[in-house]
Design an enzyme around this catalytic site. Sequence first.
Site, PDB file in Angstrom:
ATOM      1  N   ASN A  54      63.814  23.203  22.029  1.00  0.00           N
ATOM      2  CA  ASN A  54      63.713  24.366  21.144  1.00  0.00           C
ATOM      3  C   ASN A  54      62.979  25.470  21.901  1.00  0.00           C
ATOM      4  OD1 ASN A  54      63.217  26.194  19.122  1.00  0.00           O
ATOM      5  ND2 ASN A  54      61.800  24.897  17.971  1.00  0.00           N
ATOM      6  N   TRP A  55      63.747  26.453  22.339  1.00  0.00           N
ATOM      7  CA  TRP A  55      63.156  27.505  23.175  1.00  0.00           C
ATOM      8  C   TRP A  55      62.375  28.529  22.355  1.00  0.00           C
ATOM      9  CZ3 TRP A  55      67.682  28.875  27.140  1.00  0.00           C
ATOM     10  CH2 TRP A  55      68.044  27.706  27.809  1.00  0.00           C
ATOM     11  N   LYS A  56      62.503  28.451  21.041  1.00  0.00           N
ATOM     12  CA  LYS A  56      61.802  29.376  20.120  1.00  0.00           C
ATOM     13  C   LYS A  56      62.081  30.832  20.507  1.00  0.00           C
ATOM     14  CE  LYS A  56      58.391  25.818  19.290  1.00  0.00           C
ATOM     15  NZ  LYS A  56      57.103  25.483  18.688  1.00  0.00           N
ATOM     16  N   HIS A  88      62.274  23.892  10.445  1.00  0.00           N
ATOM     17  CA  HIS A  88      61.152  23.789  11.390  1.00  0.00           C
ATOM     18  C   HIS A  88      59.878  24.248  10.683  1.00  0.00           C
ATOM     19  CE1 HIS A  88      58.573  24.575  14.827  1.00  0.00           C
ATOM     20  NE2 HIS A  88      59.367  23.778  15.520  1.00  0.00           N
ATOM     21  N   GLU A 120      57.540  26.075  11.582  1.00  0.00           N
ATOM     22  CA  GLU A 120      57.243  27.507  11.720  1.00  0.00           C
ATOM     23  C   GLU A 120      58.032  28.320  10.706  1.00  0.00           C
ATOM     24  OE1 GLU A 120      57.967  27.707  15.943  1.00  0.00           O
ATOM     25  OE2 GLU A 120      56.174  26.492  16.273  1.00  0.00           O
ATOM     26  N   GLU A 163      58.011  16.013  12.890  1.00  0.00           N
ATOM     27  CA  GLU A 163      57.133  16.872  13.692  1.00  0.00           C
ATOM     28  C   GLU A 163      55.825  17.106  12.934  1.00  0.00           C
ATOM     29  OE1 GLU A 163      59.477  19.326  16.679  1.00  0.00           O
ATOM     30  OE2 GLU A 163      59.573  20.445  14.818  1.00  0.00           O
ATOM     31  N   GLY A 221      52.732  22.561  19.400  1.00  0.00           N
ATOM     32  CA  GLY A 221      52.173  23.642  20.206  1.00  0.00           C
ATOM     33  C   GLY A 221      50.667  23.565  20.392  1.00  0.00           C
ATOM     34  N   SER A 278      54.112  18.543  20.927  1.00  0.00           N
ATOM     35  CA  SER A 278      53.449  18.415  22.233  1.00  0.00           C
ATOM     36  C   SER A 278      53.979  17.226  23.042  1.00  0.00           C
ATOM     37  CB  SER A 278      51.928  18.341  22.057  1.00  0.00           C
ATOM     38  OG  SER A 278      51.461  19.522  21.440  1.00  0.00           O
ATOM     39  N   GLY A 331      59.363  21.598  22.287  1.00  0.00           N
ATOM     40  CA  GLY A 331      59.125  23.038  22.286  1.00  0.00           C
ATOM     41  C   GLY A 331      58.721  23.520  23.664  1.00  0.00           C
ATOM     42  N   GLY A 332      57.426  23.727  23.865  1.00  0.00           N
ATOM     43  CA  GLY A 332      56.903  24.304  25.109  1.00  0.00           C
ATOM     44  C   GLY A 332      57.451  23.660  26.374  1.00  0.00           C
TER      45      GLY A 332
HETATM   46  C1  PEP Z   1      58.588  22.289  18.195  1.00  0.00           C
HETATM   47  O1  PEP Z   1      58.275  23.429  17.928  1.00  0.00           O
HETATM   48  O2  PEP Z   1      59.604  21.790  17.694  1.00  0.00           O
HETATM   49  C2  PEP Z   1      57.725  21.548  19.107  1.00  0.00           C
HETATM   50  C3  PEP Z   1      57.811  20.257  19.116  1.00  0.00           C
HETATM   51  O3  PEP Z   1      56.871  22.295  19.884  1.00  0.00           O
HETATM   52  P1  PEP Z   1      55.909  21.743  21.037  1.00  0.00           P
HETATM   53  O4  PEP Z   1      56.680  20.731  21.817  1.00  0.00           O
HETATM   54  O5  PEP Z   1      55.574  22.954  21.842  1.00  0.00           O
HETATM   55  O6  PEP Z   1      54.730  21.137  20.357  1.00  0.00           O
END
Ligand code: PEP
Length: 249
Positions: A9-11, A94, A96, A166, A172, A212, A233-234
Amino acid sequence: MRQKIVAGNWKMNTTIPESIALAKGITEGKTGEGVKVVVAPPFTSLSDVNKIINGTGIELSAQNCSSEISGAYTGEVSCQMIKAVGAGYVIIGHSERRSMYHENDAIINKKVKIALTNGLTPIVCCGEVLSEREANNHFNVVDSQLQNGVFDLSPVDFSKIVIAYEPVWAIGTGVTASPAQAQEMHAFIRSIIEKKYGKQISDNTSILYGGSCKASNAKELFSQNDVDGGLIGGASLVAGEFISITNSF
Ligand code: PEP
């Protein structure tokens, strides 16, 4: 056998040239065998990234979709448009979107249904915030998100979705759920799916972990019985790191 999946997920990151470079980096590496690899760039990059991944086996996802079919919904992107650009997946619910854009389970339910109608595979996110875990209410929260978000689907439709657990406190933050915490919740999710849809469907549902997850912890997380991969994500923004995660089974 349920599908192993690693989805990035590049957000709200990467311009078109940056998306192209990242997609090229991923296609040039050796992603894991027997793993469905999915990338979810921003809407503006879907078309260009699709051209890069075309023929590689890597699949395209949107990060969100409209809950409406078409019409006067300024700024929204419909599932029909997402399908037409070449995506096969869409991330729905998600945390967010739940927390910043006030998406509730009813909206998520509508989005899931519209995605399915358009032949997209919804990656449906669920997970508790820290205070809910600290109050030992995390199972109830996830149960309620799934009951209200997806458990009114027919068995045929439910079989087409992917779940992503999640924990919001891990997204994040650099704090990852321990493999035991992830396994405990994934087993719980599978158990409520079994109660609702039966053992065959629950056995075949892919349940991804997100929060994470990175190359250094993916192996331990993915080795858990009920963890079928990750929503990343990141760590999905660095091609080598993401490729390494896809090789962590
Ligand atoms: C996400 O936003 O779906 C996620 C898992 O982010 P991160 O890996 O950065 O915690």
